[in-house]
Enzyme design. Sequence first.
Site, PDB file in Angstrom:
ATOM      1  N   CYS A   1      -2.350  -2.583   7.544  1.00 57.69           N
ATOM      2  CA  CYS A   1      -2.246  -3.523   6.413  1.00 57.69           C
ATOM      3  C   CYS A   1      -0.977  -4.359   6.443  1.00 57.69           C
ATOM      4  O   CYS A   1      -1.005  -5.529   6.046  1.00 57.69           O
ATOM      5  CB  CYS A   1      -2.401  -2.768   5.100  1.00 57.69           C
ATOM      6  SG  CYS A   1      -4.109  -2.196   4.875  1.00 57.69           S
TER       7      CYS A   1
ATOM      8  N   LYS B   1      -6.856  -5.145  -3.301  1.00 62.95           N
ATOM      9  CA  LYS B   1      -7.646  -5.672  -2.179  1.00 62.95           C
ATOM     10  C   LYS B   1      -8.585  -4.596  -1.667  1.00 62.95           C
ATOM     11  O   LYS B   1      -8.355  -3.403  -1.902  1.00 62.95           O
ATOM     12  CB  LYS B   1      -6.708  -6.124  -1.058  1.00 62.95           C
ATOM     13  CG  LYS B   1      -5.870  -4.985  -0.504  1.00 62.95           C
ATOM     14  CD  LYS B   1      -4.844  -5.461   0.485  1.00 62.95           C
ATOM     15  CE  LYS B   1      -4.044  -4.313   1.047  1.00 62.95           C
ATOM     16  NZ  LYS B   1      -4.840  -3.307   1.775  1.00 62.95           N
TER      17      LYS B   1
ATOM     18  N   ASP C   1       0.787  -1.243   0.000  1.00 63.20           N
ATOM     19  CA  ASP C   1       0.000   0.000   0.000  1.00 63.20           C
ATOM     20  C   ASP C   1       0.821   1.296   0.000  1.00 63.20           C
ATOM     21  O   ASP C   1       0.479   2.246   0.713  1.00 63.20           O
ATOM     22  CB  ASP C   1      -0.977   0.006   1.190  1.00 63.20           C
ATOM     23  CG  ASP C   1      -1.989  -1.130   1.128  1.00 63.20           C
ATOM     24  OD1 ASP C   1      -1.885  -1.991   0.235  1.00 63.20           O
ATOM     25  OD2 ASP C   1      -2.885  -1.173   2.000  1.00 63.20           O
TER      26      ASP C   1
HETATM   27  C1  VGL Z   1      -4.915   0.808   5.411  1.00 55.30           C
HETATM   28  C2  VGL Z   1      -6.580   1.668   6.728  1.00 55.30           C
HETATM   29  C3  VGL Z   1      -7.488   1.502   5.692  1.00 55.30           C
HETATM   30  C4  VGL Z   1      -3.469   0.431   5.292  1.00 55.30           C
HETATM   31  C5  VGL Z   1      -5.798   0.632   4.379  1.00 55.30           C
HETATM   32  O1  VGL Z   1      -2.953   0.359   4.149  1.00 55.30           O
HETATM   33  O2  VGL Z   1      -2.832   0.209   6.343  1.00 55.30           O
HETATM   34  N1  VGL Z   1      -5.312   1.302   6.579  1.00 55.30           N
HETATM   35  N2  VGL Z   1      -7.091   0.982   4.523  1.00 55.30           N
END
Ligand code: VGL
Length: 217
Positions: free
Chosen positions: A164, A119, A21
Amino acid sequence: MSPSLNLPPLNDPRCALIVIDVQNDFIPGGQLAVRGGDEIVPLINRLATHFRNVVIAQDWHPTGHASFASSHPGHAPFDSVQLPYGAQTLWPDHCIQGSHGAQLHADLDLPHAQLIVRKGCNRDIDSYSAFVEADRRTPTGLTGYLKERGIDTVYLVGLALDYCVAWSALDARAAGFSTALIVDACRAIDLDGSLQRALGEMEAAGVKLMNSQALAN
Ligand code: VGL
Ligand code: ZN
């Protein structure tokens, strides 16, 4: 930090780097900015050069996603609500499919990455983990991809360490992978003690917490 126990060398075909991410919305200036998120990009690029196998995870939500506070009237970001699969922290709208915020950071330089796993695509289910969605049932397919390719050891880096990255590391362990998290190649959101909690859970699950200095540089 736990010592690095008998992991194969990074360039072993059994090892993969999983980059979680590293997207504009998690970088300062983005919708769900993680402090220092931009600082890890050069280190991730450097680490990745040592790996034959690189996988990228990308948070990729439809509009109106169940994890967005805007989908729950009367609620604000960082509230928690009960969804059919359990408690869900609510977030600002982020990483909407096809948006600028959902794009990988422009300086991320991973030309040899072979797979991007998207995802959180299911409107009703969040997915912090790159392996299994938040209902704890729906697989993304990543376990099968890695196992089919003979990979048994994964190193995780990226954002956010306490969401994540941690959920992905715990699921990697649960799926039987030797799992290491490179702490200085991550940054955390740290909401209500989430960072300490995540580190404790990972240590208990046998995730090796290490610094990049312990690896090739
Ligand atoms: C994430 C909160 C919501 C992350 C993704 O990448 O850690 N955190 N969506
Ligand atoms: Zn998300």
